[in-house]
Write an enzyme that holds these catalytic residues in place. Structure first.
Site, PDB file in Angstrom:
ATOM      1  N   ARG A 162      37.305 -15.318  28.044  1.00  0.00           N
ATOM      2  CA  ARG A 162      38.528 -15.679  27.283  1.00  0.00           C
ATOM      3  C   ARG A 162      38.526 -15.012  25.907  1.00  0.00           C
ATOM      4  O   ARG A 162      38.932 -15.616  24.911  1.00  0.00           O
ATOM      5  CB  ARG A 162      38.631 -17.197  27.073  1.00  0.00           C
ATOM      6  CG  ARG A 162      38.787 -17.991  28.309  1.00  0.00           C
ATOM      7  CD  ARG A 162      40.090 -17.659  29.038  1.00  0.00           C
ATOM      8  NE  ARG A 162      40.321 -18.622  30.090  1.00  0.00           N
ATOM      9  CZ  ARG A 162      39.773 -18.550  31.283  1.00  0.00           C
ATOM     10  NH1 ARG A 162      38.998 -17.532  31.603  1.00  0.00           N
ATOM     11  NH2 ARG A 162      40.025 -19.477  32.189  1.00  0.00           N
ATOM     12  N   SER A 232      43.688 -25.244  29.795  1.00  0.00           N
ATOM     13  CA  SER A 232      42.386 -25.745  29.319  1.00  0.00           C
ATOM     14  C   SER A 232      42.395 -25.754  27.797  1.00  0.00           C
ATOM     15  O   SER A 232      42.711 -24.748  27.172  1.00  0.00           O
ATOM     16  CB  SER A 232      41.264 -24.819  29.770  1.00  0.00           C
ATOM     17  OG  SER A 232      41.192 -24.749  31.161  1.00  0.00           O
ATOM     18  N   GLU A 327      39.767 -23.439  23.382  1.00  0.00           N
ATOM     19  CA  GLU A 327      40.267 -22.188  23.932  1.00  0.00           C
ATOM     20  C   GLU A 327      41.625 -21.875  23.298  1.00  0.00           C
ATOM     21  O   GLU A 327      42.004 -20.724  23.160  1.00  0.00           O
ATOM     22  CB  GLU A 327      40.415 -22.324  25.450  1.00  0.00           C
ATOM     23  CG  GLU A 327      40.536 -20.994  26.146  1.00  0.00           C
ATOM     24  CD  GLU A 327      41.429 -21.033  27.352  1.00  0.00           C
ATOM     25  OE1 GLU A 327      42.429 -20.289  27.374  1.00  0.00           O
ATOM     26  OE2 GLU A 327      41.119 -21.811  28.271  1.00  0.00           O
TER      27      GLU A 327
HETATM   28  N1  EPU Z   1      35.196 -31.425  36.912  1.00  0.00           N
HETATM   29  C1  EPU Z   1      34.910 -32.761  36.755  1.00  0.00           C
HETATM   30  N2  EPU Z   1      35.949 -33.638  36.677  1.00  0.00           N
HETATM   31  C2  EPU Z   1      37.248 -33.228  36.770  1.00  0.00           C
HETATM   32  C3  EPU Z   1      37.540 -31.864  36.922  1.00  0.00           C
HETATM   33  C4  EPU Z   1      36.484 -30.968  36.976  1.00  0.00           C
HETATM   34  O1  EPU Z   1      33.740 -33.170  36.700  1.00  0.00           O
HETATM   35  O2  EPU Z   1      38.129 -34.091  36.701  1.00  0.00           O
HETATM   36  C5  EPU Z   1      34.069 -30.476  37.000  1.00  0.00           C
HETATM   37  C6  EPU Z   1      33.725 -30.166  38.444  1.00  0.00           C
HETATM   38  O3  EPU Z   1      32.331 -30.059  38.562  1.00  0.00           O
HETATM   39  C7  EPU Z   1      34.358 -28.817  38.672  1.00  0.00           C
HETATM   40  C8  EPU Z   1      34.169 -28.194  37.300  1.00  0.00           C
HETATM   41  O4  EPU Z   1      34.382 -29.259  36.377  1.00  0.00           O
HETATM   42  O5  EPU Z   1      33.708 -28.079  39.661  1.00  0.00           O
HETATM   43  C9  EPU Z   1      35.092 -27.045  37.015  1.00  0.00           C
HETATM   44  O6  EPU Z   1      36.453 -27.479  37.134  1.00  0.00           O
HETATM   45  P1  EPU Z   1      37.597 -26.435  37.495  1.00  0.00           P
HETATM   46  O7  EPU Z   1      37.273 -25.711  38.736  1.00  0.00           O
HETATM   47  O8  EPU Z   1      38.903 -27.151  37.423  1.00  0.00           O
HETATM   48  O9  EPU Z   1      37.501 -25.328  36.357  1.00  0.00           O
HETATM   49  P2  EPU Z   1      37.301 -25.403  34.775  1.00  0.00           P
HETATM   50  O10 EPU Z   1      35.997 -24.762  34.471  1.00  0.00           O
HETATM   51  O11 EPU Z   1      37.523 -26.767  34.245  1.00  0.00           O
HETATM   52  C10 EPU Z   1      38.322 -23.030  34.460  1.00  0.00           C
HETATM   53  C11 EPU Z   1      39.348 -22.391  33.581  1.00  0.00           C
HETATM   54  C12 EPU Z   1      40.746 -22.673  34.107  1.00  0.00           C
HETATM   55  C13 EPU Z   1      40.857 -22.175  35.535  1.00  0.00           C
HETATM   56  C14 EPU Z   1      39.781 -22.867  36.375  1.00  0.00           C
HETATM   57  C15 EPU Z   1      39.752 -22.358  37.794  1.00  0.00           C
HETATM   58  C16 EPU Z   1      38.310 -22.315  31.383  1.00  0.00           C
HETATM   59  C17 EPU Z   1      38.346 -22.808  29.983  1.00  0.00           C
HETATM   60  N3  EPU Z   1      39.207 -22.857  32.218  1.00  0.00           N
HETATM   61  O12 EPU Z   1      38.484 -24.439  34.308  1.00  0.00           O
HETATM   62  O13 EPU Z   1      41.660 -21.939  33.324  1.00  0.00           O
HETATM   63  O14 EPU Z   1      42.135 -22.440  36.074  1.00  0.00           O
HETATM   64  O15 EPU Z   1      38.483 -22.602  35.792  1.00  0.00           O
HETATM   65  O16 EPU Z   1      39.252 -21.063  37.809  1.00  0.00           O
HETATM   66  O17 EPU Z   1      37.497 -21.456  31.710  1.00  0.00           O
HETATM   67  C18 EPU Z   1      42.921 -22.095  31.339  1.00  0.00           C
HETATM   68  O18 EPU Z   1      42.175 -21.226  30.874  1.00  0.00           O
HETATM   69  O19 EPU Z   1      43.873 -22.584  30.643  1.00  0.00           O
HETATM   70  C19 EPU Z   1      42.680 -22.591  32.672  1.00  0.00           C
HETATM   71  C20 EPU Z   1      43.402 -23.563  33.222  1.00  0.00           C
END
Ligand code: EPU
Length: 331
Positions: A162, A232, A327
């Site tokens: 990012r 995010s 972010e």
């Molecule tokens: N998780 C929880 N509880 C929840 C949701 C998630 O414990 O309610 C944990 C789970 O272990 C899950 C992990 O968090 O496997 C990761 O969650 P998720 O796959 O939703 O991804 P993220 O790391 O929270 C990132 C990006 C998102 C992108 C998703 C999918 C960043 C800051 N965010 O989120 O990007 O859509 O991966 O690739 O890296 C954005 O940048 O605005 C954004 C939405």
């Protein structure tokens, strides 16, 4: 070109806050942009696209420049790939829709991400195992101070998680007016992230992957047209191996992703574990389905969001010894 003075920014950014800008101009070409930069030289300039990654903490006493440059064209084609040049103000998801219709591969995993083509390069947006940098071939930008054009190679953009040179050394110095992406005609597809491969219906293709990503996103991310947010709110932190070993003993169920320089821990998991889901500060709320997202539930003020984010950051620091960083860009 459309000019406004003392205008509400509510519909110009996705948090939907009641904040104002002294001047806002919507421009449609590089020539218009250059003349605006000349006219407003020395003033505070804020270039924005869809405003999907901004938190206005107060009224903006300067000039907001909104790109309405939204064309895309093919530059060059070989047997394997096609170079597509898109203008900075084009909504990224509209471009991805067009590419999918043309059966071009590379950006389908980024379907549904709010924001523009310009932001895709500045933020190096990413989702489901793909980052914009994986397909960016060059970035075209205009220097705010001089109006000069410059083409950046991917190396010169210094992309990171990012992150890019436009958020660091060159912060506030350039406006991205175009991005050239190299799209392929036949994969490879990136299906390893989370439950993406199970969500695809039929054979993997730009179309089926796009549909699956849009479905997964709709199930857990708010639609910014219905509920204000900036996606995010925080980045996922990377912690040292020693720190990880300590935490892993305490929380064996903690998810983690090994990196070159330590371990990436999902901030969503930490925030969830600390019980933040659904918690409110005034009109701001931690989204129930994805706690990395802060939403404008009920006429939130910028202060509500700032206070909620600060309280989350402090509790993560206290309980996990981890510093999480926003972010979103605070303006
Ligand atoms: N998780 C929880 N509880 C929840 C949701 C998630 O414990 O309610 C944990 C789970 O272990 C899950 C992990 O968090 O496997 C990761 O969650 P998720 O796959 O939703 O991804 P993220 O790391 O929270 C990132 C990006 C998102 C992108 C998703 C999918 C960043 C800051 N965010 O989120 O990007 O859509 O991966 O690739 O890296 C954005 O940048 O605005 C954004 C939405």
């Amino acid at each position: 070109m459309i000019r406004h003075e003392n205008i509400s920014l509510k519909t110009y950014h996705t948090f939907g806050l009641e904040v104002k800008a002294r001047v806002l101009v919507e421009y449609e070409s590089e020539a218009e942009l250059k003349s605006l930069l000349e006219e407003f030289r020395g003033e505070k300039i804020l270039p924005i696209g869809q405003g999907s990654n901004l938190l206005f903490t107060h009224d903006f006493d300067g000039v907001v420049l909104v790109s309405r440059m939204h064309r895309a064209r093919a530059l060059q084609e070989t047997k394997e790939d096609v170079l597509i040049e898109a203008e900075g103000g084009l909504v990224l998801d509209e471009l991805i829709g067009q590419l999918t219709d043309m059966h071009l591969c590379g950006l389908e995993n980024l379907s549904g991400i709010p924001g523009t083509v310009g932001a895709s390069a500045i933020q190096n947006v990413g989702a489901y195992g793909v980052e914009a940098k994986d397909v960016i071939s060059s970035v075209r930008a205009i220097a705010i101070a001089t109006g000069e054009e410059r083409i950046f190679t991917p190396e010169e953009c210094r992309f990171g998680y990012r992150d890019s040179i436009f958020k660091n050394e060159l912060r506030g110095q350039y406006i991205v007016t175009g991005v050239t992406y190299r799209l392929t005609k036949d994969g490879p597809y990136h299906l390893d992230y989370g439950n993406l491969s199970e969500a695809i219906e039929g054979e993997p293709s730009p179309e089926t992957i796009r549909e699956a990503v849009l479905r997964i996103r709709a199930a857990k991310l708010p639609d910014v047209r219905e509920l204000g947010s900036a996606g995010s709110f925080f980045k996922n932190p990377v912690i040292s191996s020693e720190h990880f070993t300590r935490l892993h003993k305490q929380y064996p169920q903690m998810p983690y992703y090994p990196q070159e320089d330590g371990f990436k821990i999902p901030a969503a998991w930490i925030i969830d574990t600390l019980g933040w889901k659904g918690k409110r500060e005034g009109g701001a709320q931690v989204y129930e389905k994805q706690p990395l997202v802060i939403v404008n539930r009920d006429n939130a003020s910028a202060d509500d969001i700032v206070r909620l984010a600060a309280a989350i950051t402090a509790s993560v620091r206290e309980q996990f010894g981890i510093e999480i960083h926003p972010e979103v860009n605070y303006i």
